[in-house]
Scaffold this motif. Sequence first.
Motif, PDB file in Angstrom:
ATOM      1  N   PRO A 244       5.036   5.843   6.718  1.00 16.01           N
ATOM      2  CA  PRO A 244       6.337   4.611   6.112  1.00 16.01           C
ATOM      3  C   PRO A 244       7.322   5.306   5.306  1.00 16.01           C
ATOM      4  CG  PRO A 244       4.180   3.905   6.483  1.00 16.01           C
ATOM      5  CD  PRO A 244       3.857   5.145   6.516  1.00 16.01           C
ATOM      6  N   VAL A 245       6.970   5.739   4.477  1.00 14.72           N
ATOM      7  CA  VAL A 245       8.156   6.494   3.653  1.00 14.72           C
ATOM      8  C   VAL A 245       8.922   7.298   4.407  1.00 14.72           C
ATOM      9  CG1 VAL A 245       8.518   8.059   1.686  1.00 14.72           C
ATOM     10  CG2 VAL A 245       6.465   6.589   1.650  1.00 14.72           C
ATOM     11  N   ASN A 246       8.868   8.091   5.320  1.00 10.00           N
ATOM     12  CA  ASN A 246       9.699   8.772   5.870  1.00 10.00           C
ATOM     13  C   ASN A 246      10.560   7.839   6.848  1.00 10.00           C
ATOM     14  OD1 ASN A 246       8.912  11.317   4.811  1.00 10.00           O
ATOM     15  ND2 ASN A 246       7.388  11.795   6.565  1.00 10.00           N
ATOM     16  N   ASN A 247       9.836   7.070   7.417  1.00  9.37           N
ATOM     17  CA  ASN A 247      10.511   6.110   8.430  1.00  9.37           C
ATOM     18  C   ASN A 247      11.539   5.247   7.747  1.00  9.37           C
ATOM     19  OD1 ASN A 247       9.749   7.491  10.752  1.00  9.37           O
ATOM     20  ND2 ASN A 247       7.784   6.336  10.894  1.00  9.37           N
ATOM     21  N   LEU A 248      10.901   4.611   6.672  1.00 14.72           N
ATOM     22  CA  LEU A 248      11.765   3.897   5.834  1.00 14.72           C
ATOM     23  C   LEU A 248      13.266   4.569   5.524  1.00 14.72           C
ATOM     24  CD1 LEU A 248       9.280   1.964   3.615  1.00 14.72           C
ATOM     25  CD2 LEU A 248      10.552   0.881   5.475  1.00 14.72           C
ATOM     26  N   ASN A 249      13.190   5.844   5.023  1.00 11.05           N
ATOM     27  CA  ASN A 249      14.207   6.598   4.748  1.00 11.05           C
ATOM     28  C   ASN A 249      15.088   6.599   5.989  1.00 11.05           C
ATOM     29  OD1 ASN A 249      14.505   7.571   1.827  1.00 11.05           O
ATOM     30  ND2 ASN A 249      12.355   7.566   2.154  1.00 11.05           N
ATOM     31  N   ASP A 279      13.516   2.697  -3.417  1.00 10.37           N
ATOM     32  CA  ASP A 279      13.077   3.350  -4.867  1.00 10.37           C
ATOM     33  C   ASP A 279      11.715   3.137  -5.183  1.00 10.37           C
ATOM     34  OD1 ASP A 279      16.037   3.860  -4.951  1.00 10.37           O
ATOM     35  OD2 ASP A 279      16.372   1.908  -6.111  1.00 10.37           O
ATOM     36  N   TYR A 280      11.409   2.108  -4.709  1.00  4.77           N
ATOM     37  CA  TYR A 280       9.794   1.718  -4.760  1.00  4.77           C
ATOM     38  C   TYR A 280       8.991   2.617  -4.235  1.00  4.77           C
ATOM     39  CZ  TYR A 280       5.264  -0.312  -4.597  1.00  4.77           C
ATOM     40  OH  TYR A 280       3.779  -0.663  -4.566  1.00  4.77           O
ATOM     41  N   VAL A 281       8.952   3.044  -2.910  1.00  6.17           N
ATOM     42  CA  VAL A 281       8.215   3.859  -2.257  1.00  6.17           C
ATOM     43  C   VAL A 281       8.453   5.179  -2.766  1.00  6.17           C
ATOM     44  CG1 VAL A 281       7.810   2.473  -0.190  1.00  6.17           C
ATOM     45  CG2 VAL A 281       9.759   3.963  -0.020  1.00  6.17           C
ATOM     46  N   LYS A 285       5.214   7.411  -4.588  1.00  5.87           N
ATOM     47  CA  LYS A 285       4.864   8.792  -3.798  1.00  5.87           C
ATOM     48  C   LYS A 285       4.860   9.949  -5.079  1.00  5.87           C
ATOM     49  CE  LYS A 285       6.037  11.937  -0.162  1.00  5.87           C
ATOM     50  NZ  LYS A 285       6.536  13.257  -0.981  1.00  5.87           N
ATOM     51  N   ALA A 286       5.867   9.718  -5.801  1.00  5.71           N
ATOM     52  CA  ALA A 286       6.064  10.809  -6.980  1.00  5.71           C
ATOM     53  C   ALA A 286       4.819  10.687  -7.877  1.00  5.71           C
ATOM     54  CB  ALA A 286       7.265  10.482  -7.581  1.00  5.71           C
ATOM     55  N   ASP A 287       4.596   9.408  -8.219  1.00  2.00           N
ATOM     56  CA  ASP A 287       3.615   8.914  -9.164  1.00  2.00           C
ATOM     57  C   ASP A 287       1.914   9.204  -8.834  1.00  2.00           C
ATOM     58  OD1 ASP A 287       5.519   8.313 -10.992  1.00  2.00           O
ATOM     59  OD2 ASP A 287       5.153   6.030 -10.858  1.00  2.00           O
ATOM     60  N   VAL A 288       1.755   9.055  -7.469  1.00  3.74           N
ATOM     61  CA  VAL A 288       0.637   9.205  -6.964  1.00  3.74           C
ATOM     62  C   VAL A 288       0.430  10.594  -6.842  1.00  3.74           C
ATOM     63  CG1 VAL A 288      -1.298   8.585  -4.938  1.00  3.74           C
ATOM     64  CG2 VAL A 288       0.310   6.983  -5.892  1.00  3.74           C
ATOM     65  N   ALA A 329      -1.381   5.013  -0.738  1.00  4.10           N
ATOM     66  CA  ALA A 329      -0.776   6.128  -0.973  1.00  4.10           C
ATOM     67  C   ALA A 329      -1.615   7.337  -1.605  1.00  4.10           C
ATOM     68  CB  ALA A 329       0.183   5.958  -2.121  1.00  4.10           C
ATOM     69  N   TYR A 330      -2.597   6.754  -2.086  1.00  3.88           N
ATOM     70  CA  TYR A 330      -3.639   7.833  -2.709  1.00  3.88           C
ATOM     71  C   TYR A 330      -4.340   8.340  -1.419  1.00  3.88           C
ATOM     72  CZ  TYR A 330      -7.254   9.532  -5.561  1.00  3.88           C
ATOM     73  OH  TYR A 330      -8.535  10.429  -6.099  1.00  3.88           O
ATOM     74  N   LYS A 331      -4.716   7.538  -0.560  1.00  9.02           N
ATOM     75  CA  LYS A 331      -5.582   8.206   0.574  1.00  9.02           C
ATOM     76  C   LYS A 331      -4.590   9.128   1.438  1.00  9.02           C
ATOM     77  CE  LYS A 331      -5.519   5.507   4.265  1.00  9.02           C
ATOM     78  NZ  LYS A 331      -4.531   6.308   5.316  1.00  9.02           N
ATOM     79  N   ASP A 332      -3.367   8.873   1.789  1.00  8.37           N
ATOM     80  CA  ASP A 332      -2.561   9.596   2.491  1.00  8.37           C
ATOM     81  C   ASP A 332      -2.006  10.824   1.654  1.00  8.37           C
ATOM     82  OD1 ASP A 332      -2.566   7.932   4.796  1.00  8.37           O
ATOM     83  OD2 ASP A 332      -0.652   7.526   4.732  1.00  8.37           O
ATOM     84  N   ILE A 333      -1.793  10.729   0.460  1.00  9.01           N
ATOM     85  CA  ILE A 333      -1.217  11.942  -0.227  1.00  9.01           C
ATOM     86  C   ILE A 333      -2.637  13.025  -0.733  1.00  9.01           C
ATOM     87  CG2 ILE A 333      -0.597  12.683  -2.729  1.00  9.01           C
ATOM     88  CD1 ILE A 333       1.050  10.245  -2.382  1.00  9.01           C
TER      89      ILE A 333
END
Length: 338
Positions: A244-249, A279-281, A285-288, A329-333
């Motif tokens: 989702p992060v990639n596709n939202l961008n 901005d949220y995602v 991503k960076a924080d997780v 986010a935790y699971k995917d990262i």
Amino acid sequence: MKITTLFSKFYAYTFFFLTSSMIYAQFPMPDKVPIWDANKVTLGLHKLLENVYSVSPTTAENETTKGLAQATSAGFIVGNKGVLLIETMLDKRLYDQLYQLVRSVTKKSIVYAVNTSDHGDHCFGNYLLPKETIVIQNEFCRDNLAKNYDNIKQFMIMLFGKGRGIEESVYRAADITIPINQTMEIDMGNGNLVRLINVGTAQSPADLFVYVKTKTKNVLWAGNPFIAESPAIPWLFDGFFLEPVNNLNKIYNMIGDNDIVIPGHGRITNKAGIKYTIDYVTELKADVEDAVKKGLTLEQTKTTVTMKEFDKGYELFNWLHFNFNVPNAYKDIKANMK
């Protein structure tokens, strides 16, 4: 109409929570149920451009920025040969309102009906469409509804309540489906070209974006991926994060600064209005990623990644952020770092 390939990458999906009633009891519920009451929603009509209209709850203009959850947005384009309808709503009451708003503009037949999601508030009115209407969905949306319609109905009843007309909905199969990483173009005439874009998962694997290119400016129906402007945050409860992060961008970068954006559940806005989601995602991503690199457990990450700077009054912030967005986010990262 024509279909063109956008990307060649193949994806396999698992849709984790709508396939078994056993999971319903484990699904964290928001503090307020129903999230919004379909028995009380009144829809309003907005003329965006010539022959291009959006439909949204009459409360959306005043309540979106107050952080109150809004019912589903919809819309339609009037073409030379008929109407292209976007969304068919949760129940007969809302479908009938949408239909009457179309009829207040034109008597032309509804040639196409597009669903941007397999969530019931976007497609449960399909059974009420005229028989000749061509229903269009993304390929995963069609397959998941075919296999899990009754389970999805029960899930929607859980979030939106009994006695809202959800029980009466009957499955109607899509006539045209759009595979992942493909787009379909429909020329409605008078310079209005509708692009139906399946970039993959932006909230769920069933997402479909509707991008209308006109002579003057363009209009994007953003669906659930861009649910509303600030203070709303994404509803990433379908089990995915990095894609989702990639596709939202990808979608955000596609649209222009002057384009009109119709979020899935909020007032009419523009590109700047949906940047809050990006901005949220990005920050999540960076924080997780930082938490995973430090070896924190999920529970430790939830305690650490509170992102209070994004908690600006959205009534569903805690429910979404801590129960779904951070865990996914935790699971995917974590899996991606192995």
